[in-house]
Design a protein around this motif. Structure first.
Motif, short mmCIF file in Angstrom:
data_model
loop_
_atom_site.label_atom_id
_atom_site.label_comp_id
_atom_site.label_asym_id
_atom_site.label_seq_id
_atom_site.Cartn_x
_atom_site.Cartn_y
_atom_site.Cartn_z
N GLU A 128 0.87 -1.18 0.00
CA GLU A 128 0.00 0.00 0.00
C GLU A 128 0.90 1.23 0.00
N GLY A 129 0.58 2.21 -0.83
CA GLY A 129 1.37 3.43 -0.86
C GLY A 129 2.73 3.22 -1.49
N THR A 143 4.21 5.30 12.21
CA THR A 143 3.22 5.69 11.20
C THR A 143 3.70 5.37 9.78
N ALA A 144 4.68 4.49 9.65
CA ALA A 144 5.24 4.16 8.33
C ALA A 144 4.44 3.10 7.60
N GLY A 145 3.41 2.53 8.25
CA GLY A 145 2.59 1.51 7.60
C GLY A 145 3.08 0.09 7.81
N LEU A 146 4.07 -0.09 8.70
CA LEU A 146 4.57 -1.44 8.99
C LEU A 146 3.59 -2.19 9.89
N PRO A 147 3.57 -3.52 9.80
CA PRO A 147 2.60 -4.30 10.57
C PRO A 147 3.07 -4.59 11.99
N MET A 148 2.14 -5.13 12.77
CA MET A 148 2.48 -5.65 14.08
C MET A 148 3.33 -6.90 13.91
N TYR A 149 4.30 -7.08 14.81
CA TYR A 149 5.20 -8.24 14.68
C TYR A 149 5.90 -8.47 16.02
N TRP A 150 6.04 -9.73 16.39
CA TRP A 150 6.98 -10.11 17.44
C TRP A 150 7.38 -11.55 17.23
N ASN A 151 8.55 -11.92 17.76
CA ASN A 151 9.05 -13.28 17.60
C ASN A 151 10.06 -13.53 18.71
N PRO A 178 2.03 4.89 4.17
CA PRO A 178 2.79 5.68 5.15
C PRO A 178 2.12 7.02 5.41
N GLY A 179 2.01 7.36 6.69
CA GLY A 179 1.36 8.60 7.07
C GLY A 179 -0.15 8.50 7.15
N GLU A 180 -0.70 7.30 6.97
CA GLU A 180 -2.15 7.12 7.00
C GLU A 180 -2.67 6.86 8.40
N SER A 181 -1.92 6.09 9.20
CA SER A 181 -2.42 5.72 10.52
C SER A 181 -1.26 5.32 11.42
N TYR A 182 -1.56 5.26 12.72
CA TYR A 182 -0.61 4.79 13.73
C TYR A 182 -0.79 3.29 13.91
N ASN A 183 0.30 2.54 13.85
CA ASN A 183 0.25 1.11 14.13
C ASN A 183 1.56 0.72 14.81
N TYR A 184 1.48 0.43 16.10
CA TYR A 184 2.66 0.10 16.90
C TYR A 184 3.38 -1.08 16.29
N SER A 185 4.67 -0.90 15.97
CA SER A 185 5.38 -1.93 15.22
C SER A 185 6.78 -2.16 15.79
N ASN A 186 6.99 -3.32 16.41
CA ASN A 186 8.33 -3.71 16.81
C ASN A 186 9.26 -3.80 15.61
N LEU A 187 8.69 -4.20 14.48
CA LEU A 187 9.48 -4.34 13.26
C LEU A 187 10.11 -3.01 12.86
N GLY A 188 9.38 -1.91 13.08
CA GLY A 188 9.93 -0.60 12.74
C GLY A 188 11.20 -0.30 13.51
N TYR A 189 11.22 -0.66 14.79
CA TYR A 189 12.41 -0.39 15.58
C TYR A 189 13.54 -1.36 15.27
N ALA A 190 13.21 -2.50 14.66
CA ALA A 190 14.26 -3.36 14.10
C ALA A 190 14.87 -2.70 12.86
N VAL A 191 14.04 -2.01 12.08
CA VAL A 191 14.56 -1.25 10.94
C VAL A 191 15.54 -0.18 11.43
N ASP A 296 3.67 13.03 13.79
CA ASP A 296 3.39 12.93 12.36
C ASP A 296 2.15 13.77 12.08
N SER A 297 2.33 14.89 11.41
CA SER A 297 1.23 15.83 11.20
C SER A 297 0.12 15.25 10.33
N ASP A 298 0.42 14.17 9.60
CA ASP A 298 -0.59 13.56 8.73
C ASP A 298 -1.48 12.57 9.47
N VAL A 299 -1.11 12.23 10.70
CA VAL A 299 -1.86 11.21 11.45
C VAL A 299 -2.51 11.85 12.66
#
Length: 538
Positions: A128-129, A143-151, A178-191, A296-299
């Motif tokens: 998406e996007g 707010t980058a559009g990444l999904p929920m994830y843990w392992n 990206p910039g559409e919504s807030y979704n807490y993502s552990n994966l983002g902090y791995a990035v 994020d001013s868009d969210v």
């Protein structure tokens, strides 16, 4: 300055509690208010709600109270002390954000650039996007559009942690614009972890040790790949007080730090702008402010800044981050306007660590106490779940595919106006397979249709015996899209895939079989952004 150090022994039917406490400043003026908090914590230990708890409190640039309660190891009868090291889970994220801001100040990272600019082989893939809009700043904001994830990779099991690049190649997918919504993502902090490593040429643990822990004098803090050796480490315990083994993560930048409450207090002194003489300023004041104020001013309706959750709590502006995994709870909380901060670490699951922060702030701020007591008095008991009433735009028959990293899986979803929901995996001929009914009442939250089903599909990474499939679908015009999560029943992992379905019939398709009213209940452990029980994995 009067400094008093004392020990208190309390005999109980459960165990002998040892609390090692250090109170600085005017000991008489502080001891009286905190006695109520101390009694509450001792009661938690006596009632077996927490094996041990360690705390540290900051006021006006000083650590004024440090204390540990209970047993760090129940089997060995090892007492917790202020030097006991605990896992801090997702309270790791402000540390990762701090490390990244060091690189921003050095001109090595630009928050406005796409994460792609700093990643090598493991690029993010956008369903998406546009992936170029998944900037470093948006990843910090969730707010980058990444999904929920843990392992979780538990010691003593056959599951082995893969290289971070492998995880990002498989699950580094953008499932909402990206910039559409807030979704807490552990994966983002791995990035972000990967960006730190790519830019500096050092491993994430090495960079944090050299550039964050050492200059701030955090003597016990470490990013742990294995159980720390040579330290007093708190054993983790389940709600039943059964011990839980150490676990590694493939998202260490999200949740892999171990530390003492004292370490966390020193870290918060940086973010309060009140460093002690033996600490080095690793960020400029403007960076510290940005970490607490940026959005994020868009969210809309997102209160997550750069590594910190912000907002108001019981009448005061607060900057905070919690952490929770199987067997531990942690919280960092600051009220900058009052020069106050509290760190709370628990090696169990039954007590919310933020609750203890509330008790501490209430003893020191009368208005906080008044608002806290008023809020507690207004709480009502849990209400029974109401029947699902679907919005008109999702009523109908939807068909499409779950796109895993191993291939596409055709699926069909039926939502009827009376709230009945059915899900099918389609067979190769295009006919629907076994009818699946929700495990719990579906919900729509901020335009996301959330529904839990028994296992719909599996992938090779999903090695547990039992799973469920949880859909988080953004409601779009004649289209539903988002994430389909494969979640182990033991909560050891949540593995996301992209899902997209288009409307194929304006009215629900009838399949002939009667609707079953039987809905097996899932394990209740709190709610995440998709209504998924995430209390133990944030």
């Amino acid at each position: 300055m009067v400094c008093s150090t004392f020990k208190i022994l309390v005999s109980t039917g459960f165990l002998t509690l040892a609390t090692a406490a250090i109170i600085r400043g005017n000991s008489q003026s502080l001891t009286a208010p905190v006695s109520d908090v101390r009694e509450r914590i001792v009661r938690l230990i006596e009632e077996k709600k927490a094996p041990s708890l360690s705390l540290a409190v900051v006021r006006n640039g000083e650590i004024i109270w440090e204390e540990a309660f209970g047993l760090a190891n129940l089997e060995k009868k090892l007492k917790a002390t202020p030097e006991t090291v605990f896992p801090i889970a997702s309270a790791t994220k402000p540390f990762t954000a701090t490390a990244l801001m060091i690189l921003v100040e050095r001109g090595l990272v630009d928050l406005g650039k796409p994460a792609h600019a700093y990643l090598r082989q493991a690029k993010l893939r956008a369903f998406e996007g546009d992936a170029s809009e998944a900037t470093v700043r948006r990843i910090l904001h969730h707010t980058a559009g990444l999904p929920m994830y843990w392992n979780f990779y538990y010691a003593g099991t056959s599951r082995q942690r893969p290289p971070l690049e492998t995880t990002l190649q498989r699950y580094g997918i953008i499932v909402s614009r990206p910039g559409e919504s807030y979704n807490y993502s552990n994966l983002g902090y791995a990035v972000l972890e990967s960006i730190i490593e790519q830019v500096t040429g050092k491993s994430y643990p090495e960079f944090l040790a050299a550039e964050v822990f050492k200059p701030l004098n955090l003597k016990h803090a470490a990013v742990c790949k294995a159980l720390p050796e040579g330290l007093d480490v708190a054993e983790k315990y389940a709600s039943t007080l059964a011990p839980i083994p150490f676990c590694d993560h493939d998202t260490r930048g999200a949740s892999a730090i171990y530390a003492t409450a004292h370490d966390l207090a020193l870290f918060m002194l940086l973010h309060l702008g009140r460093l002690q003489p033996d600490q080095k300023a690793i960020l400029k004041p403007e960076s510290i402010i940005a970490m607490q104020k940026s959005r994020d001013s868009d969210v809309r309706n997102s209160s997550y800044a750069l590594g910190w959750e912000t907002g108001r709590r019981f009448g005061y502006p607060i900057v905070t981050h919690g952490g929770g995994m199987d067997g531990c709870r942690a919280h960092l909380a600051m009220i900058p306007s009052e020069g106050l901060a509290a760190a709370v670490l628990i090696n169990g699951e039954n007590v919310p660590s933020i609750q203890v922060c509330d008790w501490i702030f209430a003893t020191l701020l009368p208005e906080y106490a008044k608002a806290l007591n008023a809020g507690a008095g207004g709480r009502s008991g849990s209400s029974s779940p109401t029947a699902f009433k679907p919005p008109a735009e999702i009523v109908g028959t939807w068909q499409g595919a779950i796109r895993t990293h191993e291939g596409d899986i055709p699926v069909r979803l039926i939502v009827e106006s009376d709230g009945r929901v059915e899900f099918f995996r389609m067979d190769p001929s295009g006919a629907p397979g076994k009818r699946l009914s929700p495990l719990k009442t579906p919900a729509v939250n901020q335009g996301i249709f959330i529904v839990h089903f028994p296992q719909v599909f599996s992938i090779s990474d999903a090695s547990a015996a039992n799973h469920r499939t949880v859909l988080g679908l953004k409601i779009r015009e004649n289209r539903l899209s988002g994430e389909a999560n494969t979640i182990a029943t033991d909560m050891s992992y949540s593995l996301p895939s992209y899902i997209e379905m288009k409307r194929v019939d304006g009215s629900p398709e009838k399949t002939g079989a009667p609707w079953s009213k039987r809905r097996p209940s899932g394990r209740a452990r709190g709610s995440g952004s998709l209504g998924i029980s995430t209390e133990g994995i944030k």
